[in-house]
Design an enzyme around this catalytic site. Structure first.
Site, PDB file in Angstrom:
ATOM      1  CG  ASN A  74       3.597  -9.933  11.555  1.00 23.74           C
ATOM      2  OD1 ASN A  74       3.138 -10.160  10.450  1.00 23.74           O
ATOM      3  ND2 ASN A  74       4.788 -10.360  11.945  1.00 23.74           N
TER       4      ASN A  74
ATOM      5  CG  HIS B 113      10.987  -0.404   6.922  1.00 27.83           C
ATOM      6  ND1 HIS B 113      11.008   0.315   5.752  1.00 27.83           N
ATOM      7  CD2 HIS B 113      10.123  -1.432   6.701  1.00 27.83           C
ATOM      8  CE1 HIS B 113      10.200  -0.244   4.869  1.00 27.83           C
ATOM      9  NE2 HIS B 113       9.654  -1.321   5.416  1.00 27.83           N
ATOM     10  CD  GLU B 114       9.755  -4.282   9.028  1.00 28.27           C
ATOM     11  OE1 GLU B 114       8.519  -4.323   8.816  1.00 28.27           O
ATOM     12  OE2 GLU B 114      10.597  -4.404   8.117  1.00 28.27           O
TER      13      GLU B 114
ATOM     14  CD  GLU C 291       3.778  -7.530   3.283  1.00 32.17           C
ATOM     15  OE1 GLU C 291       4.369  -7.327   4.358  1.00 32.17           O
ATOM     16  OE2 GLU C 291       3.634  -6.683   2.408  1.00 32.17           O
TER      17      GLU C 291
HETATM   18  N1  TRP Z   1       6.469  -5.947   4.766  1.00 32.01           N
HETATM   19  C1  TRP Z   1       7.815  -6.405   4.958  1.00 32.01           C
HETATM   20  C2  TRP Z   1       8.657  -5.141   5.017  1.00 32.01           C
HETATM   21  O1  TRP Z   1       8.567  -4.324   5.770  1.00 32.01           O
HETATM   22  C3  TRP Z   1       8.288  -7.262   3.836  1.00 32.01           C
HETATM   23  C4  TRP Z   1       8.223  -8.729   4.014  1.00 32.01           C
HETATM   24  C5  TRP Z   1       8.612  -9.426   5.090  1.00 32.01           C
HETATM   25  C6  TRP Z   1       7.826  -9.697   3.067  1.00 32.01           C
HETATM   26  N2  TRP Z   1       8.470 -10.762   4.849  1.00 32.01           N
HETATM   27  C7  TRP Z   1       7.997 -10.945   3.624  1.00 32.01           C
HETATM   28  C8  TRP Z   1       7.356  -9.623   1.776  1.00 32.01           C
HETATM   29  C9  TRP Z   1       7.720 -12.128   2.930  1.00 32.01           C
HETATM   30  C10 TRP Z   1       7.069 -10.789   1.080  1.00 32.01           C
HETATM   31  C11 TRP Z   1       7.239 -12.032   1.655  1.00 32.01           C
HETATM   32  O2  TRP Z   1       9.321  -4.660   4.245  1.00 32.01           O
HETATM   33 ZN    ZN Z   2       8.160  -2.495   4.688  1.00 28.83          ZN
END
Ligand code: TRP
Ligand code: ZN
Length: 898
Positions: free
Chosen positions: A271, A303-304, A127
């Protein structure tokens, strides 16, 4: 200067559905020293709406293309188009099998996006757009495919080979290598792909879902950290149960895995079935984590995990919809924390952060709506606005609909969009479908940036209280004029004894809708005003005497409130309001008023405020062993920090503000030395360390007492107290609290400070997370300027490739050390600017984030504005800026000077 020409803005208005779906992906990673070969087999299908001639454009960055074939026929180099960011294929049949072979170099990847090496392990971060650094692919969240992943690596060095889903094959190869295959049955976008290869230790447990399915839970870490994973495992099980009970969401695979990674740009990543965590967000033991870290671990684990539904099962159509998953998931994790701990204390913590950090973003150069309309670099939009303000928007829906209909709304949303990519409009549409609330105007919270301001005044005449409310929202970049928001304003009315009036018994008149809302736990009633108009009057008849107004209870909307009131009424609310948040908030207002007065007129802090602190201190000394009461009082007894006040009182001299805060702290400390000592003694440890809420609350109050005592006692006595606290501590929270006082109290002997810091640095030199605290305590110390902080960077425990270390030094310096960062000679700004240029070459995402304090130049005095702009200009002139840093710096320099 930008790397290759200036980046182009991506616009929400340009969104088009993809011409091709990728239904199946078969990936093969052949991992060897220095080079990894990736073979990707795609099954793509042209959509019925697309033209037959539509080319297929695949994203790809920093990839070495080895070969491409379509339906088994290899293409010559004149049969495709390849550039810096894409591979385009032409003349595809309606359904095609494409094989692409690429080579990448994870060992050289310092940006920590795509496949990279951290310590001895390979891992990924995809991401938002990291997958395109692994292979050519339609790297956009509305392309959902079923992934099968094979990892081939040396069996001795990389015994653990993981990817999303379930393991389906494990084969020993004859050359000492091993091949492991994973299959993920849930279609997912590429940003949720993950792979890990390493020599990792394992903590395993199990969970039985509400419907009786058995799930294996695994947490992996480097062997020396595996003993620090139990708290995370317990948190995971709590999160799984809570999501079933609260949102009706069950886990859906047979395995759920978490891997702790030392070098990680953010906190953690959701993930599918294989969450990757920054070690700082998962490891917790009494000597390596503070109480705050324990709470952060539980919150991030939640959260995750919650993303499995809000993000993975239902994902985002495009990155403009990021808050669809992040705002909603932050709301969900905040509810999780509130249900497990104190709702009021969690709310105070969240509002403190929102006001200090998100309000600052909303009034600065990077202000953007919760659903942005354009960006240069999407990594820059993982912001407090998208996350925390996005969560406030979801919370407002909860307030407007009530808990039951809100839950019906989330059920409908999950049911409608399961397995697909959705928009924030879809989310609001589901909420509208289950309720009779018209949410048309409410949608402006997603499209308009800026923090609305609500001006309030009250008058009392002839047994009738009339509140006049007016709202406006300041201009933000690209949005000069705003339309009124639909603001839920929750307010209570208190009689002279502080008892809530029964709102059902009142006669109400208002041109905007008003409802009576009853607290399910206490039965207490409040008024819920749907403030929709630019200005409105609410009149209340029925009270026999003028009631006190408890305004914006629970912070029912992310707005600034101007409600001029007598200090007497605010003091009454601090002591009597039945809403804990509103009590704390009234005190914040009183302190802000006093700070402003001292800045203008100088002199000593007002007697009334000192006495109020005395009354709160007495309540704290007498407080029973109740976590909520103790934490609430600790929050009230702590003065707001500079970042909050700077947002309230813009353009002031920040060093003068630091002086005023120091004087207030000293006055409160000096007036009640005995009281602080009693509070300290009443909250000493009652046995060995435990992370139970009551014990945490005792440590929190003890720390507040220590911070005042450390100021009030003469140097030798303060030093002795701090040293005894440091040496007697059996946990990091207390140890760190002692060092914190030592690095703040200028009147304590410098030799003691050096000795204890050296002791700590030697004793914990092998614990990376503890050393982060050591760096951050020194970088944030008001006794240290840029010159001293620069020395930290050459310490042997510092590692410029590790984002946690960078944040511990540069982040702490710029955000927590106002005296050092804002030094009048500009040395703090120059120090950060020069570091940013160097860092940008290795890790653009982290460089862009660390640059943010410099971009807030407009809120300082004219002299500092010049120096900060100068530092930004030096960054802008550097060669080969990444799009990340370029966007932040140019947008900030483009702001007109006041
Ligand atoms: N989606 C992740 C979260 O829960 C955020 C995230 C993790 C992210 N690694 C990243 C966003 C690297 C941008 C780049 O919040
Ligand atoms: Zn998030």
């Amino acid at each position: 200067m930008m790397r290759d020409g200036n980046p182009k803005a991506v616009l929400l208005a340009d969104y088009r559905a993809p011409d091709y779906r990728t239904e199946e992906v078969d990936l093969r990673f052949d991992i060897r020293d220095g080079v990894t070969e990736v073979t990707s087999d795609l099954r793509v299908v042209r959509s019925v709406e697309a033209q037959a001639q539509a080319p297929l454009r695949l994203d790809g960055e920093a990839l070495e293309l080895v070969s491409v074939s379509i339906d088994g026929v290899e293409l010559g180099s004149n049969e495709y188009r390849l550039d810096d960011s894409s591979l385009t294929l032409f003349d595809l049949p309606g359904e095609a099998r494409i094989r692409i072979v690429t080579r990448i170099h994870p060992e050289q990847n310092t940006a920590l996006e795509g496949l990279y090496k951290s310590g001895g392990m390979f891992c990924t971060q995809c991401e938002a757009e990291g997958f395109r650094r692994i292979t050519f692919y339609q790297d956009r969240p509305d392309v959902l495919a079923r992934f099968t992943t094979t990892i081939i690596a040396d069996a001795g060095s990389y015994p653990v080979l993981l990817s999303n889903g379930n393991p389906v094959a494990d084969v020993e190869l004859d050359d000492g290598r091993r091949s492991v295959t994973w299959h993920d049955p849930f279609p997912k976008p590429s940003y949720l792909f993950a792979l890990v290869a390493g020599d990792l230790a394992l903590l395993e447990d199990r969970f039985t879902t509400g419907s009786g399915r058995e799930v294996t839970l695994r947490i992996y870490s480097e062997p020396h950290n595996i003993g620090h994973c139990d708290f995370a495992m317990a948190s995971l099980k709590r999160a799984m149960r809570w999501d079933e009970q609260t949102f009706g969401r069950e886990y859906d695979l047979d395995i759920f895995m978490i891997v702790a990674v030392e070098d990680f740009n953010m906190g953690a990543m959701e993930n599918k079935g294989l969450n990757l965590f920054n070690t700082s967000a998962v490891l917790a033991s009494k000597d390596t984590a503070t109480d705050a870290t324990y709470q952060r671990v539980e919150g991030i684990i939640g959260h995750e995990y919650f993303h499995n539904w809000s993000g993975n099962r239902v994902t985002c159509r495009d990155w403009f919809q990021l808050s669809l998953k992040e705002g909603f998931t932050v709301f969900r994790d905040a509810e999780f924390t509130s249900d497990l701990h104190s709702r009021t204390v969690k709310r105070i913590e969240d509002v403190t952060f929102l006001r200090a950090v998100q309000f600052a973003e909303d009034s600065g150069p990077m202000a953007h709506p919760v659903r942005p309309a354009s960006y240069l670099e999407i990594s820059n939009f993982y912001t407090p606005t998208v996350y925390e303000k996005g969560a406030e928007v979801v919370r407002m829906l909860h307030t407007l609909l009530g808990a039951e209909r809100f839950r019906a709304g989330t059920d409908l949303y999950f049911q409608r969009h399961d397995g697909s990519a959705a928009t924030t409009d879809d989310f609001v549409a589901a909420m509208a479908a289950v309720s009779d609330v018209d949410l048309t105007q409410f949608q402006r919270w997603y499209s308009q940036a800026g923090t609305p301001v609500v001006d309030v005044s009250a008058r009392w005449a002839d047994g009738c209280l009339t509140l006049s409310l007016a709202q406006h929202c300041p201009a933000t970049p690209g949005q000069p004029d705003k339309l009124p928001f639909h603001i839920p304003v929750l307010l209570g009315l208190l009689d002279g004894d502080g008892i809530d009036l029964d709102c059902d018994a009142l006669e109400l008149r208002c041109s905007d809708p008003v409802a009576v809302s009853r607290d399910p736990h206490t039965g207490r009633t409040s008024l819920l005003l749907h403030l929709r108009s630019a200005r409105v009057e609410l009149s209340v008849s029925g009270p026999s005497a003028r009631p006190a107004v408890s305004f914006l209870r629970g912070f029912s909307a992310p707005v600034r409130v101007n409600f001029p009131r007598s200090t007497g009424e605010l003091e009454f609310l601090v002591l009597h309001d039945s809403d804990g948040f509103a009590r704390w908030d009234a005190l914040q207002t009183l302190v802000s008023i006093e700070v402003e007065r001292l800045l203008r007129f100088g002199g000593a802090p007002q007697e009334g405020l000192l006495e109020l602190f005395g009354a709160l201190l007495k309540l704290a000394i007498d407080a029973p062993d109740d976590a909520e009461q103790k934490c609430l009082l600790a929050a009230m007894l702590t003065l707001p920090d500079e970042n909050y006040l700077l947002e309230q009182l813009r353009g002031i001299d920040v060093l003068a503000l630091c002086d005023v805060l120091d004087r207030m702290r000293a006055a409160i400390a000096g007036r009640y030395v005995d009281g602080w000592q009693q509070l300290f003694d009443a909250n000493r440890a009652r046995g060995a360390f435990s992370p139970e809420p009551v014990d945490m609350a005792r440590r929190t109050l003890k720390q507040v007492a220590l911070s005042y005592l450390g100021q009030a006692l003469p140097g030798a006595a303060a030093g002795a107290l701090i040293e005894a606290e440091y040496r007697g501590a059996d946990n990091l929270t207390d140890r760190r609290a002692a060092l914190l006082q030592l690095t703040r109290a200028a009147h304590v002997d410098g030799a003691l400070r050096e000795a204890l810091l050296a002791d700590f640095g030697t004793r914990w030199r092998h614990e990376a997370l503890v050393m982060n605290q050591w760096f951050s305590l020194q970088a944030s110390s008001p006794l240290n300027g840029a010159a001293q902080v620069a020395k930290l960077v050459s310490h042997e425990a510092f590692d410029a490739r590790n984002p946690n270390k960078l944040r511990a030094v540069y982040g702490a310096f710029a955000q927590l050390n106002a005296r050092g960062f804002h030094a009048t000679d500009g040395s703090g700004y120059a120090f950060l600017a020069q570091a940013l240029v160097a860092l940008d070459a290795s890790n653009p995402q982290v460089a862009a984030r660390l640059a943010i304090p410099l971009t807030r130049w407009r809120r300082y005095d004219p002299g500092r504005q010049r120096l900060m702009r100068g530092a930004l200009e030096r960054v802008a002139e550097a060669a080969d800026l990444s799009p990340d840093l370029y966007e932040i710096v140019t947008k900030s320099l483009a702001e007109p000077q006041a």
